[in-house]
Write an enzyme that holds these catalytic residues in place. Structure first.
Site, PDB file in Angstrom:
ATOM      1  N   LEU A   1      -7.190   7.110  -0.216  1.00 50.47           N
ATOM      2  CA  LEU A   1      -8.203   6.367   0.516  1.00 50.47           C
ATOM      3  C   LEU A   1      -7.985   4.878   0.410  1.00 50.47           C
ATOM      4  O   LEU A   1      -7.336   4.379  -0.498  1.00 50.47           O
ATOM      5  CB  LEU A   1      -9.571   6.730  -0.064  1.00 50.47           C
ATOM      6  CG  LEU A   1      -9.953   8.194   0.195  1.00 50.47           C
ATOM      7  CD1 LEU A   1     -10.691   8.764  -0.972  1.00 50.47           C
ATOM      8  CD2 LEU A   1     -10.753   8.301   1.469  1.00 50.47           C
ATOM      9  N   ASP A   2      -8.592   4.142   1.350  1.00 54.26           N
ATOM     10  CA  ASP A   2      -8.439   2.701   1.339  1.00 54.26           C
ATOM     11  C   ASP A   2      -8.908   2.124   0.029  1.00 54.26           C
ATOM     12  O   ASP A   2     -10.082   2.115  -0.274  1.00 54.26           O
ATOM     13  CB  ASP A   2      -9.221   2.078   2.493  1.00 54.26           C
ATOM     14  CG  ASP A   2     -10.712   2.100   2.258  1.00 54.26           C
ATOM     15  OD1 ASP A   2     -11.337   1.042   2.156  1.00 54.26           O
ATOM     16  OD2 ASP A   2     -11.259   3.222   2.149  1.00 54.26           O
ATOM     17  N   GLU A   3      -8.011   1.660  -0.774  1.00 50.31           N
ATOM     18  CA  GLU A   3      -8.305   0.872  -1.967  1.00 50.31           C
ATOM     19  C   GLU A   3      -8.966   1.646  -3.106  1.00 50.31           C
ATOM     20  O   GLU A   3      -9.083   1.130  -4.204  1.00 50.31           O
ATOM     21  CB  GLU A   3      -9.180  -0.346  -1.641  1.00 50.31           C
ATOM     22  CG  GLU A   3      -8.640  -1.211  -0.511  1.00 50.31           C
ATOM     23  CD  GLU A   3      -7.455  -2.070  -0.909  1.00 50.31           C
ATOM     24  OE1 GLU A   3      -7.244  -2.232  -2.106  1.00 50.31           O
ATOM     25  OE2 GLU A   3      -6.720  -2.560  -0.040  1.00 50.31           O
TER      26      GLU A   3
END
Lengths: 276, 276, 276, 276
Positions: free
Chosen positions: D220-222
């Protein structure tokens, strides 16, 4: 139906087991649960949200049987509280509460507003709420407080909110409503306890001003703190500017504190609060 | 070359015109400029950044000629300040300053650190900075302060930073360095002035703790405030947890205050600061 | 009488000297003054408060003569602005502004409120302010905006406040009121630009939510930011709880931004604001 | 001896009762306890501190028997974690962690620091900690990461802290240490995700900048956010000033996040964290 179960008793081993056994026996589901032991007082505090077909008296009775002497048990339906608000002349906290009430954003019904001045009466009646004007002029503090108390009692509120009520309530009044009176103090307690705190703050050259919401008690300085917040100021702020900034902090802090209290999330432990 | 021009004088009409006329005559460019009039004292404060070929003595002399009696004029090259740090046993503020110094993030040269205990000596010497251990044991306050003062003076610092120096400096010391001593106070002044503020805060059950950086003065309680900040705490924080959270606020607030002071952005006006 | 003098022009040496010479010649006193040069644009911004017998046209004309081509000069009496508010269904920002207006705590006169729904009409009329209901149903965006614009223009407001007006204004509307439209955005821009930011924030599991007040412009994403603030949240907050907390930040941030704008303290420089 | 009991399983009625029955049977005292049910995932999280003579394997085995399939049970002694820190060139987060470690203010042992540049080696060795210089020059990402991973694994750390390690780790590295890698991101996620966030923030004219500490994940994003904080900025801040202010927020946010993680207070639930 969801109920809030609140337990407040001396600590001992096995408390949670004893409590959850009763809850489980009644086929209730615990959907949230917080506990805290105040080690300095050896005292246990618990708040749980339970769901199911609840026989309130039966469950409460069984909990009393398994818990230590001195326990306080509350099994409360999640519903709006009933409140009465006391004011003097300032509008900002009252106005904020009226708007929240009107738009269903306050977990309480405002039954009435009582003022020792009548300047806020037009605002209050505009929201369809009764306003009682009880001047303190020409009366002793005791006589005035007694008059206020009679009106308050006629409404049987759960809580009394002092929304910038600028008089000190006498001990008889305060004792009558233990842990039911909430005040917003126009400073970051314990700084600037006395009168005109924004003038004091200006003269001291502070870089931050704050506000404090607390229960009113007779025993202790200003009572247990529920919520505090602050705002930055600088040298270009006059005492009047600080007061204006302060009003925004005051109304937000009071609203935060009331939200916690009306959700039955606040316990008082000595001169402190425990907030879940 | 960029210089900071600071002017501090009684207010009167035409001050900015008179000042900028001199600046313009010398063909200097004003790249930033702030003014403030403290109306309660009828006093004018100005800070400008000027650029060009500056004849410091000439410009200063001409400004003195056009400005009111009692004026203070400073025309300072933008360069690092020289500082001496006083400590006791706590490492957090000192360590933060050492790291900033090492990595060129502090607009100051740390000439030396002086401690009334020697526990921080290994940390300081690791950064190649002289550490002077001057115990207070068996000495009067005056004798101890005189010994400290002698070492401080030998470095001719611009500022003295009390990075958790836990002793009160005597009036002779403070008078020797007017507006040159900066202290970090472990509370949100004026709350919790006395000893052990985190214990006091814990016992009072506050929901926010803070720190205050200020100039040290003899005349007034704790001196003019430069910077303040706060951090949220709750019932689960012990006094020890509060102290730990407090350390983070202290080091940040001290660093903020020093950044402002070292950039010549802070004026003292009575017991307040004006910060541009 | 106190006036606010605002100057916005390309930077060059001697600007402040030239400006204060005119001010001094007219025997005016500068009681506060701020300047800033945006180096990336080589542009000069100044805001001063001047006191005295002011011949507005004369002073302005003389300033134009000494200042660079392209200068914008404003010499404004310190008085309340006239505003029109646009709303949809949410009450919190509108209610806050109505209360401030009623109690003289908003440096503006609310001339009218226009809504694309009528749910807030009872609240507005209770404060004695005209409410215009202009439904968007069955209309193109252009037709609806044109209808809104006609009503807005009939009031000749200084500023248009979008107090949770949940529709995008078309470019024709925005161009008609350059730097006069202020919006409150329900997120910490540039995070969560799209629809339903509290749902987005909940799903991303953020620990802080915020709000942003900004000028509305056609050219750039969301326009120059005037004020931002945030509030802590945690895992126990539902998207609905976040929205509720967000409402408190939104109303405070909008009020902060309006206070600055109505005091003529905000300049727009490209896609940024300079705030004195 | 105090242990932390962490339980993470699908929710069902009676979980707390089943758990506390085992705890009570073993004569252990629960000194603090937090539970949370993530309704969107129908998942139960619990963290308790238990005291007494604990037979870890026995208690764990009995808990497994009464709890649903898929449960994760941890019964951890309260002791320092072992960590390895990865850095590039920036000193502020690393320096802050070294000081906390040196003065026993970090609930972790720093086993080693690994850098893809050697500029921080002198700082690290000054604290008596091994520094490994592993340049990425002339290597593929996979080769460089593999070299880093080999060193990391040789220390068998509980957690890997990216203290401004400015390279993206490849999926193989991240997968090897699930929920064990913590990063500090120089922005208020999800704003300014890309490179040079302070330049982006400057160009956007924001009034607040922030920092985010999060677990690193591949999916997932970040990754799940652990802690966030912000600081006010204004038009006078250059991108460089913003970066400097940002460094202070970054080091504080990273320290806050690590304190929570090292105390076993953080659960990961999908892309969010639950923090007790």
């Amino acid at each position: 139906m969801i109920y809030t179960l609140r337990i407040d008793c001396p600590d001992r081993k096995g408390l949670i087991y004893d409590i959850t056994r009763v809850v489980f026996k009644h086929n209730l589901n615990i959907i949230s649960n917080d506990e805290f032991v105040d080690n300095t007082l050896n005292h246990f505090y618990m708040r749980a949200e339970v769901e199911g077909e609840i026989q309130v008296e039966q469950v409460t009775a069984e909990l009393y049987m398994v818990l230590p002497a001195g326990v306080i048990i509350q099994l409360l339906p999640q519903q709006k509280k009933n409140i009465v608000i006391l004011v003097t002349k300032e509008h900002h906290c009252l106005g904020d509460l009226l708007l929240r009430y009107e738009f269903n954003d306050l977990q309480a019904n405002i039954l009435a507003v009582i003022g020792n001045y009548d300047v806020l009466e037009p605002l209050v009646t505009r929201f369809g709420i009764p306003f009682h004007y009880v001047t303190h002029e020409g009366k002793t503090r005791e006589a005035h407080d007694a008059e206020m108390m009679q009106i308050v009692q006629s409404y049987q509120p759960d809580y009394i909110v002092l929304a910038k009520y600028m008089r000190v309530l006498n001990p008889a009044f305060v004792s009558r409503f233990p842990r039911q009176i909430i005040n917003i103090h126009h400073s970051f307690l314990p700084a600037f306890i006395g009168a005109n705190p924004y003038k004091q703050a200006y003269e001291r050259g502070v870089k931050i001003i704050g506000a404090t919401a607390h229960f009113v008690s007779n025993e202790l300085d200003e009572g247990p703190i529920i919520a505090q917040n602050v705002i930055q100021v600088n040298h270009s702020h006059s005492a009047r500017d600080m007061a204006q900034s302060g009003r925004d902090v005051e109304k937000i802090v009071l609203a935060q504190a009331l939200k916690l209290v009306f959700a039955d999330k606040v316990f008082v432990s000595g001169n402190k609060t425990i907030i879940f």
